[in-house]
Motif scaffolding. Structure first.
Motif, short mmCIF file in Angstrom:
data_model
loop_
_atom_site.label_atom_id
_atom_site.label_comp_id
_atom_site.label_asym_id
_atom_site.label_seq_id
_atom_site.Cartn_x
_atom_site.Cartn_y
_atom_site.Cartn_z
N VAL A 1 82.21 45.47 113.22
CA VAL A 1 80.96 45.51 112.47
C VAL A 1 81.25 45.72 110.98
O VAL A 1 81.88 46.71 110.61
CB VAL A 1 80.04 46.63 113.00
N GLY A 2 80.77 44.79 110.17
CA GLY A 2 81.02 44.85 108.73
C GLY A 2 79.94 45.60 107.98
O GLY A 2 79.31 45.08 107.08
N GLY A 3 79.73 46.84 108.40
CA GLY A 3 78.71 47.67 107.76
C GLY A 3 77.38 47.55 108.47
O GLY A 3 77.04 46.48 109.00
N MET B 1 81.43 51.25 112.84
CA MET B 1 80.89 50.31 111.85
C MET B 1 81.45 50.64 110.47
O MET B 1 80.86 50.29 109.46
CB MET B 1 79.36 50.38 111.85
N TYR C 1 85.32 39.67 113.01
CA TYR C 1 83.89 39.95 112.85
C TYR C 1 83.15 38.81 113.54
O TYR C 1 83.75 37.79 113.89
CB TYR C 1 83.54 40.04 111.36
N GLN D 1 69.82 47.82 103.12
CA GLN D 1 71.12 48.36 103.56
C GLN D 1 72.26 47.66 102.82
O GLN D 1 73.24 48.29 102.44
CB GLN D 1 71.29 48.16 105.07
N LEU D 2 72.14 46.35 102.70
CA LEU D 2 73.19 45.54 102.07
C LEU D 2 74.59 45.81 102.61
O LEU D 2 75.55 45.95 101.86
CB LEU D 2 73.17 45.65 100.55
N ILE E 1 77.86 44.47 103.80
CA ILE E 1 78.42 43.26 103.18
C ILE E 1 78.48 42.11 104.20
O ILE E 1 78.45 40.94 103.84
CB ILE E 1 79.81 43.55 102.55
N GLU E 2 78.55 42.43 105.47
CA GLU E 2 78.52 41.39 106.50
C GLU E 2 77.07 41.16 106.94
O GLU E 2 76.44 42.06 107.51
CB GLU E 2 79.31 41.83 107.74
N PRO E 3 76.54 39.95 106.74
CA PRO E 3 75.16 39.70 107.18
C PRO E 3 75.02 39.80 108.71
O PRO E 3 76.01 39.78 109.44
CB PRO E 3 74.90 38.27 106.71
N SER F 1 81.18 36.37 112.76
CA SER F 1 81.24 34.98 112.30
C SER F 1 82.63 34.38 112.47
O SER F 1 82.81 33.18 112.30
CB SER F 1 80.78 34.88 110.84
N GLU G 1 72.12 33.74 106.86
CA GLU G 1 72.49 33.61 105.47
C GLU G 1 72.09 34.90 104.76
O GLU G 1 71.18 35.60 105.21
CB GLU G 1 71.72 32.45 104.83
N ARG G 2 72.71 35.19 103.64
CA ARG G 2 72.37 36.43 102.94
C ARG G 2 70.89 36.49 102.56
O ARG G 2 70.24 37.50 102.75
CB ARG G 2 73.25 36.59 101.69
#
Lengths: 279, 695, 157
Positions: free
Chosen positions: B213-215, B455, B23, B162-163, B165-167, B25, B247-248
């Motif tokens: 892509v984490g969502g 995604m 991902y 959306q949240l 999980i991956e910012p 990061s 950051e979240r």
């Protein structure tokens, strides 16, 4: 310069906090959130951190005839696996955050964080739990309710450490803990309510009630508990409205990002009413 | 012939599970610098003066003065600056970017920057309309005149985050004379276009690559263009690699969300019949328009949901407020409208004392009916068959009766919904013009060259499955790498439930070409371009004609129980039946459907996000509550085939559809349980208390 | 500078980083175990889950000082074990992986749950995973995956 300490014994810890401006770090579940500055940035500590989580002599659950003694660095999940854990305490831990968090969180952490929404606090209040507070040269036993003086405020001095939580063992006729969160797990309380009652020959001989997250600290009113003790159960039920009215003035919740004060107040009193109805 | 829907192993499952997938990061480069965004401390203000600290070597502050092009994020309207210049219009609006080797020092520089503001009065009310769309169908005036009564309700829907999980995050670097951006993105070519515009550069100066892509859920549709512009300006200037991961809290406070909306519906009634409906929709764009006009149009087109109403007047506005800009989110305007219309049809039924199911059935659209925009539902509509399945599996009718009599705080609710597949109207032909390529190398390995992003929705698997099935070659011989704009053509963004139906359809055509012309051990390449079916006619100015080439359909049923003391909702079980044409992979669709439904249910009863004084209050995962595994009900999900002639193997869109029905289903279930009309979501315990105490 | 030493995925490692540094940063940046994901940085999402002395913890909440002389396992370590391999396979068979960002943490939680309760009920599975947020799947297929691993992995946990 030693700017941190990872002790393996209690005595070393007490000596270090006696001689240094130190910050005790145990499970750190609240502390690491409060001190974080971002990914890949070192959290912010002004005092010298002392990492106590793995001190073996502070990780224990011991039972005496009258008490259960819980070492300061015992993760609360150990209490779930321990047979003798008081059922109320167990209930509050079961709904505390998540499994991973429960493997780090400790009872002294919950106490020192002194949040009115702390899950185990209403239980520790009504069970009359105490803590052992030690310094290098002394120790004292203080009731949990007297340790916490306000939101995020306690009586602890910088050279002191909670080393043990002491919970009296008592049998109640009926007890329960209700946590109202935004969801069914991994939530912070909007309101919590707990009670423990002893009934003998249809008479209430011991009554204890506490509310969480509806005031600056946990709400337990011993004078009201006394007022409604030593009365017949049927009479107690008849007094429902009076009891609710007596408690109403002490339920002083706030609006925040998790709920509003109207809801918190009404639900707190609903839970009280339901407790009376179903007793 | 093998059934395409039969589930195969997902190609990326094991790498993701074992932590091998990279991902954004997780990327590491030599001497990579960190970037943190400098943001406005006010909701609306003029910037009077900036005082930047003296910087150590290797540290940079990038702002609007570094922009070679015009200072706007290229989208539909040129209104959102990349970096604020003389004014700010929302709290935490980006003003500059600090870049340097030590992230902690970068943060210190960010905190030491002083900006003097002249504070102005912000607006949070729906007063400043910047877009108005309206259209009619039939003769609403006549309906009004003939009616004997009117039924009117106003529905409110909130923000939804959306949240993923991956910012949000991206890295940029300079390589082979290209500014290269790798990111957690849905739309590589949107990012490229935005960066070309901000740098005022040649197309080939910019390269955009996708990381795993984490969502996304729409949250990584247009928003990443802003981050990309910030980074690209930095990389263009300093020619070093830079990493920018949100950051979240930063993500939750500053990135786009689902538009809050107020929807007023009025029905003109006679003899218990709905002669016509007039709809008034207001959506909150936040500080800049962004995609809000398109979101509004999708909401308006969904004005009658799955029902055929002969006379309509539809009006909608996009309002600008001094809050964080809103944007794409799975459903794109439809969840707001579908909530309103589903509640409305129910409330009309109650008011005229007719069984809601009966009223629904009498207006349910049939094949060849006229759509809300006077287009035509050309394809078969199998809702009656779906309904039968849903009622049977859930035992709806019995429960509906019993719970009402029991007075038990148990409830069951049902929603019907549809979702237009692909871009609205002629968008596919006029705005997107998708191109796909299929390339075979000398070893007969076939590579799919498209810009579509996996995604989580599984296109890495389904696209390869389509090609391997058509060519009758092992799936291992089909390659589909993360898109890279240096290598793949622009097949359009990964949005609008278009990827399988439109892009997959083109990929299937290319595969058929290859199959017909296959030469062993030879390099071959085939290109396919989107062609609009000639019968699709759309008048964009008047909202008239076929708004979508095809529609997917769904039914959700949700069962709940309310706690009498705490008003907490337990969602006990859910049933859904969907018509997505034909599933390319059954397990993938059902997984996506379950997730969509829970996201929709969460929107309906749990997820609270509010702005107070222009500041988002629920800015972390502790305060913005989404369902956990314990909150999630058992979901029973069924698919009924209804192949769409132009989709690959008959497939239509599926991604957004499955979210749209969750909120009205759970809201109606709660309404059923408490016997009070619900007019807003989320139906929280606080709101339920309010409803139950207003006797 | 003094060192902090610990066992990481069965190997003894040491680092000179400050003990207040978050374990997640050490694991990801210094030891390159990027299967440990950061989703929220405050112990709510579970994407950074690792095992500390065989117990599930959020590595974003653990200061490095806490792991001195202790044992850590990340998804990279778990996926080499028979339990990890079975979980990976079960998640795949049940379609429990979508975007995948929560998945490594979800696997750590699944493993930890099965360690405690080898034959969990569905509710026990849900409680075991309740600190791991997923936004893609609606959790049904994840619960199925853990149930499958429990059935197929008799004797492993």
């Amino acid at each position: 310069m030693v700017d941190y300490f990872i002790p393996t014994t209690l005595i070393d810890t007490l000596e270090f906090i006696n001689n240094n401006e130190a910050k005790i770090i145990s499970g750190a579940t609240d502390l690491m959130v409060q001190r974080k500055k971002g990914a890949e940035i070192t959290p912010y500590f002004t005092k010298k951190p002392v990492f106590v989580f793995n001190i073996k002599e502070l990780n224990f659950i011991k039972e005496s005839y009258e008490h259960i003694h819980i070492g300061a660095c015992t993760p609360v999940s150990d209490l779930l696996n321990h047979k003798g854990t008081p059922s109320l305490l167990r209930k509050s831990i079961e709904v505390m955050a998540s499994p991973a968090l429960r493997n780090l969180a400790t009872l002294p952490g919950n106490i020192i964080n002194a949040s009115p929404a702390g899950d185990t606090l209403p239980i520790l209040y009504i069970l009359d739990a105490s803590v052992k507070i030690e310094t290098l040269n002394s120790n004292r036993i203080v009731k949990v309710k007297d340790v916490i003086t306000g939101p995020r405020r306690t009586i602890l001095n910088s050279n002191e450490m909670i080393t043990e939580v002491i919970v009296p063992k008592e049998e109640f006729t009926k007890s329960d803990f209700v946590k109202v969160g935004g969801r069914k797990a991994d939530a912070i309380s909007k309101i919590s309510f707990t009670y423990a009652v002893k009934i003998k020959e249809n008479k209430i001989i011991d009554l204890r009630l506490a509310f969480g997250a509806v005031g600056p600290v946990i709400i337990r009113k011993e004078e009201l508990e006394e007022k409604y003790t030593n009365i017949e159960l049927s009479k107690f039920k008849e007094l429902k409205q009076e009891i609710i009215n007596d408690y109403r003035q002490y339920i002083t919740p706030i609006n925040d990002q998790r709920s509003n004060k109207e809801y918190r107040k009404k639900v707190a009193l609903n839970l009280l009413g339901d407790f009376i109805d179903t007793l | 012939m093998k059934d395409i829907s039969k589930t195969i192993k997902k190609v990326d499952s094991d790498d993701k599970s074992s932590g091998k997938s990279k991902y954004i990061s997780d990327y590491k480069m030599e001497n990579m610098l960190h970037a943190i965004t400098v943001r406005s401390k006010h909701q609306k203000a003029k910037i009077i003066k900036r005082t930047y600290p003296v910087l150590k070597e290797g540290y940079y502050i990038i702002d609007h003065t570094d922009i070679p092009g015009v200072n706007f994020v290229k989208m539909i309207f040129d209104d959102m600056p990349v970096f604020a210049e003389n004014e700010v219009n929302y709290y935490l609006e980006p003003i500059a970017l600090v870049v340097g080797p030590d992230k902690e020092e970068v943060l210190e520089i960010v905190n030491s920057i002083e900006i003097a503001y002249e504070i102005q009065i912000p607006t949070y009310e729906y007063t400043n309309s910047v877009i108005n769309y309206n259209f009619t169908k039939g003769n609403i005036e006549k309906a009004k005149k003939e009616s004997e009564s009117e039924i009117e309700y106003t529905y409110n829907t909130p923000y939804q985050e959306q949240l993923y999980i991956e910012p949000q995050g991206m890295i940029g670097y300079f390589e082979n004379n290209q500014v290269t951006l790798v990111g957690s993105i849905q739309c590589p070519y949107y990012v490229k276009a935005a960066v070309v515009s901000i740098l005022d550069s040649e197309e080939d100066y910019i390269r955009v690559k996708q990381a795993t892509v984490g969502g996304a859920f729409g949250g990584k549709e247009e928003f990443p263009s802003l981050i990309a512009c910030h980074l690209a300006i930095a990389v263009h200037k300093i020619k070093k690699s830079v990493k920018l991961i949100y950051e979240r809290e930063e993500d939750m406070e500053t990135t786009t969300k689902r538009h809050p909306a107020t929807i007023k519906l009025k029905a003109y009634m006679k003899d218990n019949k709905i002669l016509g409906i007039s709809s008034n929709v207001g959506i909150d764009a936040g500080a800049y328009i962004g995609l809000s006009g398109v979101v509004l149009s999708r909401a308006l087109i969904a004005a009658t949901g799955v029902y055929t109403i002969d006379n309509l007047a539809v009006n909608g506005d996009v309002f600008i407020t001094n809050t964080v800009p809103n944007g794409a989110f799975r459903g794109f305007g439809a969840p707001q409208m579908l909530f309103a219309i589903e509640m409305f049809i129910h409330h009309i039924a109650k008011d005229i004392n007719v069984e809601p199911l009966t009223l629904r059935q009498s207006y349910l659209a049939k094949q060849n009916d006229s759509t809300s925009t006077t287009g035509t539902f050309r394809d078969p509509i199998i809702m009656p068959e779906m309904l039968e399945k849903a009622l049977k599996e859930s035992d709806f009718i019995r429960k509906e009766k019993e719970y009402k009599q029991e007075n038990s705080l148990k409830g069951i609710g049902m929603s019907w919904f549809l979702h237009g597949c692909g871009f609205t109207g002629s968008g596919e032909a006029t705005h997107i013009n998708a191109v796909v390529k299929l390339e075979k190398d000398k070893n007969d390995l076939v590579t799919i060259l498209i810009a579509a992003v996996d995604m989580g929705q599984g296109v890495k698997t389904t696209m390869r499955k389509i090609v391997s099935n058509i060519l009758d070659i092992p799936i291992e011989n089909v390659i589909y790498n993360h898109p890279d704009t240096n290598l793949v053509p622009d097949s359009g963004p990964t949005v609008a439930s278009r990827t399988i139906m439109i892009v997959g359809g083109l990929v299937a055509r290319a595969a058929k070409q290859l199959k017909e012309n296959w030469i062993d051990r030879n390099y071959q390449i085939f290109t396919e371009k989107y062609k609009q079916p000639s019968y699709i006619k759309w008048d964009e100015d008047n909202f008239r004609g076929d708004a979508y080439p095809a529609y997917s359909w769904g039914i959700n049923i949700v069962e709940v129980e309310i706690d009498k003391n705490t008003y907490e909702v337990t969602v006990k079980e859910g049933w859904s039946v969907y018509d997505v044409g034909k599933a390319i992979d059954e397990q993938i669709i059902i997984g996506q459907a379950d997730g969509g439904q829970l996201q929709g249910i969460g929107y309906g009863y749990m997820e609270v996000m509010k702005a107070v004084d222009g500041k988002i209050q629920q800015k972390n995962v502790t305060d913005y509550i989404i369902p956990t595994s314990v909150d999630a009900p058992i979901l029973h999900t069924y698919l009924i085939d209804n192949p769409y002639p132009l989709g690959p193997y008959g497939a239509k869109g599926a991604g957004e559809l499955t979210l749209v029905g969750g909120a009205p289903a759970v809201a109606l279930a709660i309404e059923h349980a408490i016997g009070k009309k619900v007019t807003k979501i989320p139906v929280t315990p606080e709101y339920i208390m309010e409803l139950m105490s207003n006797e | 500078m003094s060192k902090i030493t610990f066992i990481l995925n069965n190997k003894v490692v040491s680092t000179t980083q400050h003990p207040t540094v978050r374990l997640i940063d050490v694991l990801r940046e210094e030891f390159d175990y990027t299967g440990v994901k950061e989703g929220c940085g405050e112990g709510e999402c579970g994407a950074c889950s690792v095992l500390l002395n065989d117990r599930l913890v959020n590595s974003c909440l653990v200061p490095l000082g806490t792991v001195h002389d202790q044992k850590i396992m990340t998804i990279e370590g778990l996926s080499e074990t028979p339990q990890g391999k079975l979980l990976i396979e079960s998640y795949s068979k049940e379609g429990a992986v979508q975007c995948g960002f929560c998945t490594p943490g979800m696997l750590m939680a699944s493993h930890s749950l099965l360690n405690e309760i080898p034959n969990p009920t569905d509710l026990e599975i849900k409680i075991g995973l309740s600190g791991n947020l997923c936004r893609c799947t609606g959790y049904n297929m994840i619960v199925n995956a853990v149930r499958r691993a429990s059935k197929e992995g008799v004797g492993l946990w």
